[in-house]
Design a protein around this motif. Sequence first.
Motif, PDB file in Angstrom:
ATOM      1  N   CYS A   5      32.294 -14.073 -14.268  1.00  0.00           N
ATOM      2  CA  CYS A   5      32.480 -12.635 -14.469  1.00  0.00           C
ATOM      3  C   CYS A   5      31.524 -11.739 -13.424  1.00  0.00           C
ATOM      4  O   CYS A   5      31.885 -10.781 -13.212  1.00  0.00           O
ATOM      5  CB  CYS A   5      32.145 -12.400 -15.893  1.00  0.00           C
ATOM      6  SG  CYS A   5      30.528 -12.647 -16.517  1.00  0.00           S
ATOM      7  N   PHE A 103      30.448   0.072 -23.151  1.00  0.00           N
ATOM      8  CA  PHE A 103      30.297  -1.557 -23.156  1.00  0.00           C
ATOM      9  C   PHE A 103      30.629  -1.876 -24.940  1.00  0.00           C
ATOM     10  O   PHE A 103      31.355  -2.633 -25.218  1.00  0.00           O
ATOM     11  CB  PHE A 103      29.022  -1.988 -22.676  1.00  0.00           C
ATOM     12  CG  PHE A 103      28.777  -3.464 -23.206  1.00  0.00           C
ATOM     13  CD1 PHE A 103      29.248  -4.596 -22.576  1.00  0.00           C
ATOM     14  CD2 PHE A 103      27.748  -3.658 -24.145  1.00  0.00           C
ATOM     15  CE1 PHE A 103      29.316  -5.499 -23.075  1.00  0.00           C
ATOM     16  CE2 PHE A 103      27.747  -5.090 -24.791  1.00  0.00           C
ATOM     17  CZ  PHE A 103      28.373  -6.114 -23.973  1.00  0.00           C
ATOM     18  N   ALA A 107      33.638  -3.976 -26.123  1.00  0.00           N
ATOM     19  CA  ALA A 107      32.959  -5.224 -26.806  1.00  0.00           C
ATOM     20  C   ALA A 107      33.723  -5.177 -28.404  1.00  0.00           C
ATOM     21  O   ALA A 107      33.953  -6.381 -28.870  1.00  0.00           O
ATOM     22  CB  ALA A 107      31.555  -5.365 -26.756  1.00  0.00           C
ATOM     23  N   ASP A 111      40.072  -8.084 -27.699  1.00  0.00           N
ATOM     24  CA  ASP A 111      39.673  -9.534 -27.549  1.00  0.00           C
ATOM     25  C   ASP A 111      40.358 -10.012 -26.370  1.00  0.00           C
ATOM     26  O   ASP A 111      40.968  -9.256 -25.625  1.00  0.00           O
ATOM     27  CB  ASP A 111      40.808 -10.282 -28.804  1.00  0.00           C
ATOM     28  CG  ASP A 111      40.222  -9.930 -30.184  1.00  0.00           C
ATOM     29  OD1 ASP A 111      38.887 -10.555 -30.275  1.00  0.00           O
ATOM     30  OD2 ASP A 111      40.836  -9.697 -31.113  1.00  0.00           O
ATOM     31  N   PHE A 132      34.817  -7.578 -18.124  1.00  0.00           N
ATOM     32  CA  PHE A 132      33.680  -8.389 -18.590  1.00  0.00           C
ATOM     33  C   PHE A 132      33.775  -8.701 -20.181  1.00  0.00           C
ATOM     34  O   PHE A 132      33.038 -10.011 -20.615  1.00  0.00           O
ATOM     35  CB  PHE A 132      32.230  -7.345 -18.594  1.00  0.00           C
ATOM     36  CG  PHE A 132      30.826  -8.157 -18.699  1.00  0.00           C
ATOM     37  CD1 PHE A 132      30.558  -8.837 -17.535  1.00  0.00           C
ATOM     38  CD2 PHE A 132      30.349  -8.186 -19.770  1.00  0.00           C
ATOM     39  CE1 PHE A 132      29.539  -9.363 -17.717  1.00  0.00           C
ATOM     40  CE2 PHE A 132      29.029  -8.998 -19.827  1.00  0.00           C
ATOM     41  CZ  PHE A 132      28.824  -9.639 -18.881  1.00  0.00           C
ATOM     42  N   VAL A 133      34.552  -8.223 -20.851  1.00  0.00           N
ATOM     43  CA  VAL A 133      34.770  -8.850 -22.134  1.00  0.00           C
ATOM     44  C   VAL A 133      35.876  -9.275 -22.544  1.00  0.00           C
ATOM     45  O   VAL A 133      36.349  -9.475 -23.758  1.00  0.00           O
ATOM     46  CB  VAL A 133      34.517  -7.281 -23.399  1.00  0.00           C
ATOM     47  CG1 VAL A 133      32.903  -6.969 -23.312  1.00  0.00           C
ATOM     48  CG2 VAL A 133      35.411  -6.283 -23.060  1.00  0.00           C
ATOM     49  N   GLY A 134      36.640  -9.605 -21.486  1.00  0.00           N
ATOM     50  CA  GLY A 134      37.941 -10.348 -21.345  1.00  0.00           C
ATOM     51  C   GLY A 134      39.182  -9.395 -21.488  1.00  0.00           C
ATOM     52  O   GLY A 134      40.166  -9.913 -21.502  1.00  0.00           O
ATOM     53  N   LEU A 252      26.110  -5.297 -32.265  1.00  0.00           N
ATOM     54  CA  LEU A 252      25.904  -5.200 -30.665  1.00  0.00           C
ATOM     55  C   LEU A 252      24.795  -4.615 -30.583  1.00  0.00           C
ATOM     56  O   LEU A 252      23.927  -5.030 -29.722  1.00  0.00           O
ATOM     57  CB  LEU A 252      27.243  -4.651 -30.265  1.00  0.00           C
ATOM     58  CG  LEU A 252      28.796  -5.528 -30.290  1.00  0.00           C
ATOM     59  CD1 LEU A 252      29.627  -4.277 -29.750  1.00  0.00           C
ATOM     60  CD2 LEU A 252      28.376  -6.581 -29.074  1.00  0.00           C
TER      61      LEU A 252
END
Length: 384
Positions: A5, A103, A107, A111, A132-134, A252
Amino acid sequence: MASRCTEEMTSFIVMDVLERASELEAQGRHIIHLEVGEPDFEAPECVREAVQKALSEGFTHYTHSLGMLDLREAISDYYHTTYGVSVDPGQVVVASGSSPAIFMAFAALLDPGDEVILSDPHYACYPNFIRFVGGVPVRIPVFEEDGFQYRPEDIEKKLSPKTKAIFINSPSNPTGTLLSPDRMQAISNMGPFVVSDEIYQGLVYAGKEHSILEFTDHAFVVNGFSKLFAMTGLRLGYLIAPKPFIRPIQKLQQNFFISANAVVQKAGISALQHAGPDVARMKRIYNERRVFMIRRLKEMGFSIPVEPTGAFYVFVNAKHIAEDSYALAFDILEKAGVGVTPGIDFGPHGEGYLRLSYANSLENIAEGLDRLEAYLKDRPPVSG
Protein backbone atom coordinates in the motif's frame (compact mmCIF):
# COMPACT_ATOMS: atom_id res chain seq x y z
CA MET A 1 10.66 -4.18 1.15
CA ALA A 2 7.97 -1.64 2.04
CA SER A 3 4.33 -2.67 2.16
CA ARG A 4 2.36 -2.79 -1.08
CA CYS A 5 0.00 0.00 0.00
CA THR A 6 2.90 2.38 0.60
CA GLU A 7 4.70 1.29 -2.56
CA GLU A 8 1.56 2.07 -4.56
CA MET A 9 1.00 5.42 -2.86
CA THR A 10 1.68 8.39 -5.13
CA SER A 11 3.96 11.22 -4.09
CA PHE A 12 2.64 14.71 -3.37
CA ILE A 13 4.23 16.52 -6.31
CA VAL A 14 3.90 20.00 -4.84
CA MET A 15 6.28 18.85 -2.13
CA ASP A 16 8.73 17.71 -4.82
CA VAL A 17 8.57 21.22 -6.27
CA LEU A 18 9.04 22.79 -2.85
CA GLU A 19 11.99 20.55 -2.02
CA ARG A 20 13.73 21.36 -5.32
CA ALA A 21 13.05 25.04 -4.66
CA SER A 22 14.72 24.67 -1.26
CA GLU A 23 17.79 23.13 -2.93
CA LEU A 24 18.00 26.08 -5.31
CA GLU A 25 17.65 28.52 -2.42
CA ALA A 26 20.51 26.75 -0.63
CA GLN A 27 22.59 27.47 -3.74
CA GLY A 28 21.81 31.17 -3.42
CA ARG A 29 18.88 31.40 -5.86
CA HIS A 30 15.92 33.66 -5.00
CA ILE A 31 12.71 31.68 -5.47
CA ILE A 32 9.18 33.11 -5.50
CA HIS A 33 6.83 30.54 -3.97
CA LEU A 34 3.47 30.35 -5.72
CA GLU A 35 3.23 26.57 -5.31
CA VAL A 36 2.43 26.12 -1.62
CA GLY A 37 -1.12 26.23 -0.28
CA GLU A 38 -0.29 27.65 3.13
CA PRO A 39 -1.37 31.02 4.57
CA ASP A 40 1.56 33.42 4.81
CA PHE A 41 0.00 35.14 7.83
CA GLU A 42 0.82 34.39 11.44
CA ALA A 43 -1.89 32.84 13.57
CA PRO A 44 -4.10 35.51 15.16
CA GLU A 45 -2.86 37.04 18.40
CA CYS A 46 -5.80 35.61 20.35
CA VAL A 47 -4.70 32.13 19.23
CA ARG A 48 -1.09 32.66 20.27
CA GLU A 49 -2.21 34.05 23.62
CA ALA A 50 -4.46 31.04 24.20
CA VAL A 51 -1.54 28.69 23.54
CA GLN A 52 0.67 30.54 25.99
CA LYS A 53 -2.05 30.65 28.63
CA ALA A 54 -2.80 26.93 28.31
CA LEU A 55 0.89 26.09 28.66
CA SER A 56 1.35 28.36 31.65
CA GLU A 57 -1.63 26.74 33.36
CA GLY A 58 -0.24 23.26 32.75
CA PHE A 59 -2.94 22.17 30.31
CA THR A 60 -0.64 19.53 28.84
CA HIS A 61 -2.43 16.22 29.31
CA TYR A 62 -4.69 13.98 27.26
CA THR A 63 -8.19 15.24 26.60
CA HIS A 64 -11.34 13.24 25.88
CA SER A 65 -10.71 11.21 22.71
CA LEU A 66 -13.51 13.04 20.89
CA GLY A 67 -12.01 16.37 21.92
CA MET A 68 -12.73 18.91 24.62
CA LEU A 69 -16.46 19.42 25.04
CA ASP A 70 -15.99 23.22 25.08
CA LEU A 71 -14.36 23.06 21.66
CA ARG A 72 -16.97 20.70 20.22
CA GLU A 73 -19.68 23.04 21.48
CA ALA A 74 -17.88 26.01 19.91
CA ILE A 75 -17.73 24.15 16.58
CA SER A 76 -21.45 23.39 16.82
CA ASP A 77 -22.18 27.06 17.54
CA TYR A 78 -20.01 28.09 14.58
CA TYR A 79 -21.93 25.86 12.17
CA HIS A 80 -25.25 27.09 13.52
CA THR A 81 -24.25 30.76 13.23
CA THR A 82 -22.54 30.43 9.85
CA TYR A 83 -24.75 27.92 8.03
CA GLY A 84 -27.95 27.77 10.08
CA VAL A 85 -27.59 24.04 10.81
CA SER A 86 -27.86 22.21 14.11
CA VAL A 87 -24.90 19.99 14.98
CA ASP A 88 -24.92 17.92 18.15
CA PRO A 89 -21.50 18.32 19.86
CA GLY A 90 -21.62 14.56 20.26
CA GLN A 91 -21.27 14.27 16.48
CA VAL A 92 -17.99 16.22 16.44
CA VAL A 93 -14.61 14.49 16.61
CA VAL A 94 -11.60 16.78 17.08
CA ALA A 95 -8.49 15.63 15.23
CA SER A 96 -4.85 16.62 14.74
CA GLY A 97 -5.64 18.34 11.45
CA SER A 98 -8.13 17.67 8.68
CA SER A 99 -6.00 14.88 7.17
CA PRO A 100 -6.49 12.53 10.15
CA ALA A 101 -10.18 13.46 10.00
CA ILE A 102 -10.36 12.33 6.37
CA PHE A 103 -8.53 9.12 7.23
CA MET A 104 -10.90 8.31 10.09
CA ALA A 105 -13.98 9.09 7.99
CA PHE A 106 -12.97 6.65 5.26
CA ALA A 107 -11.64 4.04 7.69
CA ALA A 108 -15.03 4.02 9.42
CA LEU A 109 -17.07 4.17 6.22
CA LEU A 110 -15.39 1.92 3.66
CA ASP A 111 -15.01 -1.82 3.30
CA PRO A 112 -12.57 -3.23 0.72
CA GLY A 113 -13.93 -2.67 -2.78
CA ASP A 114 -16.30 0.14 -1.83
CA GLU A 115 -16.23 2.98 -4.35
CA VAL A 116 -15.93 6.72 -3.75
CA ILE A 117 -16.87 9.23 -6.45
CA LEU A 118 -14.13 11.83 -6.81
CA SER A 119 -13.85 14.90 -9.03
CA ASP A 120 -10.90 15.07 -11.41
CA PRO A 121 -9.01 17.33 -10.75
CA HIS A 122 -9.03 16.96 -6.96
CA TYR A 123 -6.75 17.50 -3.97
CA ALA A 124 -3.75 15.29 -4.63
CA CYS A 125 -3.98 13.16 -1.47
CA TYR A 126 -7.64 12.11 -1.68
CA PRO A 127 -7.13 8.89 -3.71
CA ASN A 128 -4.41 7.75 -1.33
CA PHE A 129 -6.73 8.05 1.68
CA ILE A 130 -9.37 6.01 -0.14
CA ARG A 131 -7.03 3.30 -1.42
CA PHE A 132 -5.19 2.96 1.88
CA VAL A 133 -8.33 1.61 3.57
CA GLY A 134 -9.22 -0.61 0.60
CA GLY A 135 -11.59 1.73 -1.21
CA VAL A 136 -11.68 2.45 -4.93
CA PRO A 137 -11.59 6.03 -6.24
CA VAL A 138 -13.90 6.58 -9.21
CA ARG A 139 -12.87 9.77 -10.96
CA ILE A 140 -15.38 12.09 -12.65
CA PRO A 141 -13.84 14.70 -14.97
CA VAL A 142 -14.90 18.29 -14.27
CA PHE A 143 -14.36 21.13 -16.71
CA GLU A 144 -13.12 24.70 -16.55
CA GLU A 145 -16.11 26.05 -18.48
CA ASP A 146 -18.28 24.78 -15.59
CA GLY A 147 -15.99 26.30 -12.98
CA PHE A 148 -14.79 22.73 -12.35
CA GLN A 149 -18.15 21.81 -10.79
CA TYR A 150 -19.55 18.31 -10.91
CA ARG A 151 -22.16 17.64 -13.57
CA PRO A 152 -24.74 15.61 -11.61
CA GLU A 153 -25.63 13.55 -14.68
CA ASP A 154 -22.00 12.43 -14.95
CA ILE A 155 -22.06 11.25 -11.34
CA GLU A 156 -25.28 9.31 -11.90
CA LYS A 157 -23.66 7.41 -14.78
CA LYS A 158 -20.91 6.18 -12.44
CA LEU A 159 -23.11 5.15 -9.51
CA SER A 160 -23.08 1.43 -8.81
CA PRO A 161 -24.06 -0.93 -5.98
CA LYS A 162 -20.50 -0.46 -4.70
CA THR A 163 -20.74 3.35 -4.49
CA LYS A 164 -20.45 4.22 -0.80
CA ALA A 165 -19.74 7.95 -0.97
CA ILE A 166 -19.45 11.03 -3.15
CA PHE A 167 -16.54 13.29 -2.21
CA ILE A 168 -16.95 17.05 -2.59
CA ASN A 169 -14.62 19.95 -1.82
CA SER A 170 -16.00 23.50 -1.95
CA PRO A 171 -14.20 25.90 -2.14
CA SER A 172 -11.91 23.61 -4.04
CA ASN A 173 -8.24 22.83 -4.03
CA PRO A 174 -6.81 23.14 -6.69
CA THR A 175 -9.37 25.20 -8.59
CA GLY A 176 -10.51 27.82 -6.07
CA THR A 177 -14.09 27.50 -7.36
CA LEU A 178 -17.31 26.72 -5.48
CA LEU A 179 -19.99 24.08 -5.90
CA SER A 180 -23.38 25.71 -6.48
CA PRO A 181 -26.29 25.05 -4.08
CA ASP A 182 -28.38 23.35 -6.77
CA ARG A 183 -25.59 20.89 -7.57
CA MET A 184 -25.01 20.23 -3.87
CA GLN A 185 -28.71 19.51 -3.49
CA ALA A 186 -28.66 17.17 -6.48
CA ILE A 187 -25.65 15.29 -5.09
CA SER A 188 -27.23 14.99 -1.65
CA ASN A 189 -30.30 13.36 -3.22
CA MET A 190 -28.36 10.60 -4.99
CA GLY A 191 -28.30 8.14 -2.07
CA PRO A 192 -24.65 7.56 -1.14
CA PHE A 193 -23.06 9.36 1.78
CA VAL A 194 -21.51 12.70 0.93
CA VAL A 195 -18.04 13.38 2.31
CA SER A 196 -17.53 17.15 2.24
CA ASP A 197 -14.08 18.68 2.71
CA GLU A 198 -14.91 22.18 3.93
CA ILE A 199 -11.40 23.24 4.96
CA TYR A 200 -11.45 26.37 2.75
CA GLN A 201 -14.90 27.49 3.85
CA GLY A 202 -14.89 31.11 5.00
CA LEU A 203 -12.24 32.01 2.41
CA VAL A 204 -14.76 33.19 -0.18
CA TYR A 205 -14.59 36.59 -1.87
CA ALA A 206 -17.72 36.68 -4.05
CA GLY A 207 -20.97 34.87 -3.34
CA LYS A 208 -21.30 32.50 -0.41
CA GLU A 209 -20.19 28.96 0.24
CA HIS A 210 -22.56 26.33 1.61
CA SER A 211 -22.06 23.39 3.94
CA ILE A 212 -23.39 20.04 2.80
CA LEU A 213 -25.24 19.91 6.14
CA GLU A 214 -27.63 22.55 4.77
CA PHE A 215 -28.88 19.89 2.34
CA THR A 216 -28.53 16.54 4.12
CA ASP A 217 -27.42 14.92 7.37
CA HIS A 218 -26.37 11.81 5.41
CA ALA A 219 -22.90 13.28 5.30
CA PHE A 220 -19.45 13.54 6.81
CA VAL A 221 -17.95 17.02 7.11
CA VAL A 222 -14.20 17.59 7.33
CA ASN A 223 -12.97 20.99 8.47
CA GLY A 224 -10.23 22.58 10.50
CA PHE A 225 -8.29 25.66 11.51
CA SER A 226 -5.30 25.58 9.17
CA LYS A 227 -6.57 27.71 6.29
CA LEU A 228 -9.16 30.14 7.65
CA PHE A 229 -7.27 30.88 10.86
CA ALA A 230 -3.70 30.49 9.51
CA MET A 231 -2.97 27.71 12.02
CA THR A 232 -1.31 25.13 9.74
CA GLY A 233 1.55 24.24 12.07
CA LEU A 234 -0.73 23.89 15.08
CA ARG A 235 -2.48 20.89 13.46
CA LEU A 236 -6.11 21.09 14.50
CA GLY A 237 -9.10 19.81 12.56
CA TYR A 238 -12.39 18.05 13.10
CA LEU A 239 -14.93 15.67 11.65
CA ILE A 240 -18.71 15.95 11.89
CA ALA A 241 -20.23 12.51 11.33
CA PRO A 242 -23.61 10.76 11.52
CA LYS A 243 -24.25 9.46 15.02
CA PRO A 244 -23.98 5.72 14.19
CA PHE A 245 -20.37 6.33 13.09
CA ILE A 246 -19.18 8.23 16.16
CA ARG A 247 -18.29 5.21 18.29
CA PRO A 248 -16.35 3.51 15.44
CA ILE A 249 -14.49 6.76 14.76
CA GLN A 250 -13.82 7.20 18.47
CA LYS A 251 -12.19 3.76 18.55
CA LEU A 252 -9.98 4.80 15.63
CA GLN A 253 -9.00 7.95 17.47
CA GLN A 254 -8.26 6.08 20.70
CA ASN A 255 -6.09 3.51 18.94
CA PHE A 256 -4.22 5.63 16.42
CA PHE A 257 -4.14 9.19 17.80
CA ILE A 258 -5.47 9.08 21.44
CA SER A 259 -6.54 12.74 21.31
CA ALA A 260 -5.73 16.00 19.59
CA ASN A 261 -3.17 18.33 21.19
CA ALA A 262 -4.66 19.72 24.39
CA VAL A 263 -3.04 23.16 24.17
CA VAL A 264 -4.09 23.63 20.56
CA GLN A 265 -7.69 22.71 21.36
CA LYS A 266 -7.77 25.70 23.71
CA ALA A 267 -6.43 27.81 20.83
CA GLY A 268 -9.22 26.52 18.60
CA ILE A 269 -11.86 27.78 21.00
CA SER A 270 -10.22 31.21 21.00
CA ALA A 271 -10.05 31.23 17.17
CA LEU A 272 -13.75 30.49 16.80
CA GLN A 273 -14.81 33.02 19.42
CA HIS A 274 -12.38 35.91 18.97
CA ALA A 275 -10.53 35.78 15.63
CA GLY A 276 -13.29 37.24 13.46
CA PRO A 277 -11.52 40.60 12.86
CA ASP A 278 -8.26 38.81 11.98
CA VAL A 279 -10.08 36.59 9.48
CA ALA A 280 -11.76 39.63 7.90
CA ARG A 281 -8.38 41.34 7.48
CA MET A 282 -6.77 38.25 5.93
CA LYS A 283 -9.71 37.79 3.56
CA ARG A 284 -9.47 41.40 2.39
CA ILE A 285 -5.79 40.97 1.60
CA TYR A 286 -6.31 37.60 -0.10
CA ASN A 287 -8.97 39.15 -2.31
CA GLU A 288 -6.64 41.99 -3.37
CA ARG A 289 -4.09 39.37 -4.38
CA ARG A 290 -6.71 37.25 -6.14
CA VAL A 291 -7.92 40.15 -8.27
CA PHE A 292 -4.35 41.13 -9.12
CA MET A 293 -3.26 37.60 -10.05
CA ILE A 294 -6.28 36.93 -12.26
CA ARG A 295 -5.82 40.24 -14.09
CA ARG A 296 -2.11 39.65 -14.70
CA LEU A 297 -2.63 36.07 -15.86
CA LYS A 298 -5.27 37.18 -18.36
CA GLU A 299 -2.92 39.89 -19.63
CA MET A 300 -0.31 37.17 -20.16
CA GLY A 301 -2.66 35.21 -22.40
CA PHE A 302 -4.17 32.69 -19.99
CA SER A 303 -7.88 31.99 -20.39
CA ILE A 304 -9.89 31.86 -17.16
CA PRO A 305 -13.51 31.17 -18.21
CA VAL A 306 -14.81 31.08 -14.62
CA GLU A 307 -12.86 33.18 -12.15
CA PRO A 308 -12.07 31.44 -8.85
CA THR A 309 -13.76 33.06 -5.85
CA GLY A 310 -12.55 30.90 -2.95
CA ALA A 311 -9.52 29.38 -1.22
CA PHE A 312 -6.26 30.99 -2.48
CA TYR A 313 -5.62 29.33 -5.84
CA VAL A 314 -5.91 30.00 -9.55
CA PHE A 315 -5.91 26.89 -11.74
CA VAL A 316 -4.98 27.90 -15.28
CA ASN A 317 -4.94 26.04 -18.56
CA ALA A 318 -1.36 26.04 -19.87
CA LYS A 319 -1.83 23.56 -22.73
CA HIS A 320 -0.93 26.31 -25.21
CA ILE A 321 2.50 26.37 -23.54
CA ALA A 322 3.14 22.66 -22.94
CA GLU A 323 1.18 19.43 -22.59
CA ASP A 324 3.47 18.06 -19.85
CA SER A 325 2.63 20.11 -16.76
CA TYR A 326 5.24 18.32 -14.60
CA ALA A 327 8.09 19.19 -16.94
CA LEU A 328 6.73 22.71 -17.41
CA ALA A 329 6.51 23.41 -13.68
CA PHE A 330 10.08 22.31 -13.07
CA ASP A 331 11.32 24.25 -16.11
CA ILE A 332 9.64 27.40 -14.75
CA LEU A 333 11.27 26.76 -11.39
CA GLU A 334 14.75 26.23 -12.82
CA LYS A 335 14.71 29.03 -15.39
CA ALA A 336 12.42 31.66 -13.84
CA GLY A 337 12.87 30.94 -10.15
CA VAL A 338 9.11 30.63 -9.60
CA GLY A 339 7.47 27.68 -7.87
CA VAL A 340 4.14 26.57 -9.36
CA THR A 341 2.31 23.25 -9.00
CA PRO A 342 1.78 21.03 -12.06
CA GLY A 343 -1.83 20.13 -12.74
CA ILE A 344 -1.03 16.42 -13.02
CA ASP A 345 -0.60 16.43 -9.23
CA PHE A 346 -4.38 16.74 -8.99
CA GLY A 347 -5.41 13.89 -11.26
CA PRO A 348 -5.24 12.90 -14.95
CA HIS A 349 -7.77 15.56 -15.96
CA GLY A 350 -5.54 18.20 -14.37
CA GLU A 351 -2.80 17.54 -16.91
CA GLY A 352 -1.92 20.64 -18.90
CA TYR A 353 -2.88 23.01 -16.08
CA LEU A 354 -0.85 24.89 -13.48
CA ARG A 355 -1.94 25.84 -9.97
CA LEU A 356 -0.74 29.18 -8.65
CA SER A 357 -1.27 30.16 -5.01
CA TYR A 358 -1.78 33.75 -3.89
CA ALA A 359 -0.90 32.90 -0.28
CA ASN A 360 2.10 35.20 -0.61
CA SER A 361 2.66 38.94 -0.45
CA LEU A 362 1.41 41.13 -3.29
CA GLU A 363 5.01 42.23 -3.87
CA ASN A 364 6.18 38.61 -4.28
CA ILE A 365 3.20 37.71 -6.46
CA ALA A 366 3.96 40.66 -8.75
CA GLU A 367 7.63 39.67 -8.98
CA GLY A 368 6.74 36.03 -9.62
CA LEU A 369 4.29 36.88 -12.41
CA ASP A 370 6.81 39.27 -13.99
CA ARG A 371 9.32 36.43 -14.05
CA LEU A 372 6.72 34.06 -15.48
CA GLU A 373 5.85 36.55 -18.20
CA ALA A 374 9.51 36.93 -19.16
CA TYR A 375 9.89 33.13 -19.20
CA LEU A 376 6.91 32.74 -21.53
CA LYS A 377 8.24 35.35 -23.94
CA ASP A 378 11.50 33.41 -24.26
CA ARG A 379 9.85 29.98 -24.55
CA PRO A 380 9.17 28.64 -28.05
CA PRO A 381 5.49 27.95 -28.82
CA VAL A 382 4.06 24.44 -28.71
CA SER A 383 4.62 22.69 -32.02
CA GLY A 384 1.69 21.13 -33.84
